[in-house]
Design a protein around this motif. Sequence first.
Motif, mmCIF file in Angstrom:
data_model
loop_
_atom_site.group_PDB
_atom_site.id
_atom_site.type_symbol
_atom_site.label_atom_id
_atom_site.label_comp_id
_atom_site.label_asym_id
_atom_site.label_seq_id
_atom_site.Cartn_x
_atom_site.Cartn_y
_atom_site.Cartn_z
ATOM 1 N N TYR A 7 -3.173 12.277 -8.565
ATOM 2 C CA TYR A 7 -2.867 11.185 -9.495
ATOM 3 C C TYR A 7 -3.183 9.843 -8.848
ATOM 4 O O TYR A 7 -3.753 8.980 -9.472
ATOM 5 C CB TYR A 7 -1.383 11.196 -9.889
ATOM 6 C CG TYR A 7 -0.938 12.409 -10.649
ATOM 7 C CD1 TYR A 7 -1.687 12.923 -11.705
ATOM 8 C CD2 TYR A 7 0.247 13.047 -10.329
ATOM 9 C CE1 TYR A 7 -1.280 14.025 -12.406
ATOM 10 C CE2 TYR A 7 0.676 14.156 -11.037
ATOM 11 C CZ TYR A 7 -0.086 14.644 -12.073
ATOM 12 O OH TYR A 7 0.340 15.737 -12.779
ATOM 13 N N SER A 8 -2.833 9.677 -7.568
ATOM 14 C CA SER A 8 -3.048 8.404 -6.888
ATOM 15 C C SER A 8 -4.537 8.063 -6.816
ATOM 16 O O SER A 8 -4.916 6.918 -6.936
ATOM 17 C CB SER A 8 -2.490 8.455 -5.465
ATOM 18 O OG SER A 8 -1.088 8.526 -5.500
ATOM 19 N N GLY A 28 11.215 8.814 -14.909
ATOM 20 C CA GLY A 28 9.897 8.395 -14.445
ATOM 21 C C GLY A 28 9.360 9.110 -13.225
ATOM 22 O O GLY A 28 8.242 8.819 -12.790
ATOM 23 N N ALA A 29 10.120 10.033 -12.646
ATOM 24 C CA ALA A 29 9.594 10.785 -11.499
ATOM 25 C C ALA A 29 8.430 11.659 -11.970
ATOM 26 O O ALA A 29 8.502 12.282 -13.030
ATOM 27 C CB ALA A 29 10.682 11.654 -10.880
ATOM 28 N N ASP A 30 7.366 11.680 -11.185
ATOM 29 C CA ASP A 30 6.209 12.502 -11.530
ATOM 30 C C ASP A 30 6.467 13.973 -11.261
ATOM 31 O O ASP A 30 6.039 14.834 -12.025
ATOM 32 C CB ASP A 30 4.989 12.035 -10.725
ATOM 33 C CG ASP A 30 4.597 10.610 -11.076
ATOM 34 O OD1 ASP A 30 4.117 10.394 -12.200
ATOM 35 O OD2 ASP A 30 4.797 9.714 -10.231
ATOM 36 N N LEU A 31 7.164 14.249 -10.165
ATOM 37 C CA LEU A 31 7.511 15.619 -9.786
ATOM 38 C C LEU A 31 8.902 15.623 -9.179
ATOM 39 O O LEU A 31 9.394 14.587 -8.720
ATOM 40 C CB LEU A 31 6.525 16.181 -8.757
ATOM 41 C CG LEU A 31 5.101 16.451 -9.225
ATOM 42 C CD1 LEU A 31 4.228 16.858 -8.039
ATOM 43 C CD2 LEU A 31 5.064 17.531 -10.288
ATOM 44 N N LYS A 83 0.804 -1.231 0.000
ATOM 45 C CA LYS A 83 0.000 0.000 0.000
ATOM 46 C C LYS A 83 0.834 1.276 0.000
ATOM 47 O O LYS A 83 0.574 2.187 0.782
ATOM 48 C CB LYS A 83 -0.922 0.019 1.215
ATOM 49 C CG LYS A 83 -2.028 -0.993 1.170
ATOM 50 C CD LYS A 83 -2.954 -0.772 2.343
ATOM 51 C CE LYS A 83 -4.136 -1.699 2.281
ATOM 52 N NZ LYS A 83 -5.071 -1.457 3.364
ATOM 53 N N ILE A 84 1.811 1.369 -0.848
ATOM 54 C CA ILE A 84 2.568 2.621 -0.963
ATOM 55 C C ILE A 84 1.896 3.451 -2.046
ATOM 56 O O ILE A 84 1.714 2.995 -3.171
ATOM 57 C CB ILE A 84 4.050 2.367 -1.345
ATOM 58 C CG1 ILE A 84 4.744 1.456 -0.348
ATOM 59 C CG2 ILE A 84 4.790 3.689 -1.519
ATOM 60 C CD1 ILE A 84 4.959 2.043 1.020
ATOM 61 N N SER A 115 4.070 0.852 -11.328
ATOM 62 C CA SER A 115 3.713 2.106 -11.990
ATOM 63 C C SER A 115 2.589 2.871 -11.291
ATOM 64 O O SER A 115 2.384 4.049 -11.569
ATOM 65 C CB SER A 115 3.354 1.852 -13.454
ATOM 66 O OG SER A 115 2.243 0.982 -13.537
ATOM 67 N N HIS A 116 1.877 2.231 -10.368
ATOM 68 C CA HIS A 116 0.813 2.921 -9.624
ATOM 69 C C HIS A 116 1.384 3.853 -8.547
ATOM 70 O O HIS A 116 0.675 4.734 -8.068
ATOM 71 C CB HIS A 116 -0.137 1.911 -8.976
ATOM 72 C CG HIS A 116 0.505 1.113 -7.884
ATOM 73 N ND1 HIS A 116 1.329 0.028 -8.146
ATOM 74 C CD2 HIS A 116 0.476 1.258 -6.540
ATOM 75 C CE1 HIS A 116 1.761 -0.462 -7.001
ATOM 76 N NE2 HIS A 116 1.263 0.262 -6.004
#
Length: 144
Positions: free
Chosen positions: A140-141, A116-119, A68-69, A95-96
């Motif tokens: 996003y999550s 691949g970092a989102d921010l 659950k991360i 990828s989630h």
Amino acid sequence: MQWVSWFRQFVKFWIGDILGKMTMRVLIIDDEAVILEMICKMLAKEGCDVLVNPNGVEGLRLIRDESKIDILITDIIMSEKEGMEIIHEIERDFSHIRILAISGKLKYLPIAKVMGADLTLDKPFSKQELFSAIHQLSKYSLTS
């Protein structure tokens, strides 16, 4: 007294699950103890379930064991496993999980985005900058 704090976090996490509320679980991987403690305290006060690890190898092991991360915050430059490797593996295998890359070396942050970092956030960053990034990532999550 430390067990009281742990117990509150435990209850908040499980009660949130029972009531159908999302408790965001954040893993922080950074080899600087001060950074780990600072981010952990800020996010825990906001109701996040926070896990910390000072080492990339163990951090990845924790991700593989923990289902659950929601968000990973990782430093880029670390001794045992670099943040770029962590980002690549998380992007490939999980990828989630949303990724926030942090670094005191500005030149690495654009590369983290490509990997691949989102921010990304440049150290030092403010509480407001961190919360803004977490807020963006949590959107996003919740939609993925």
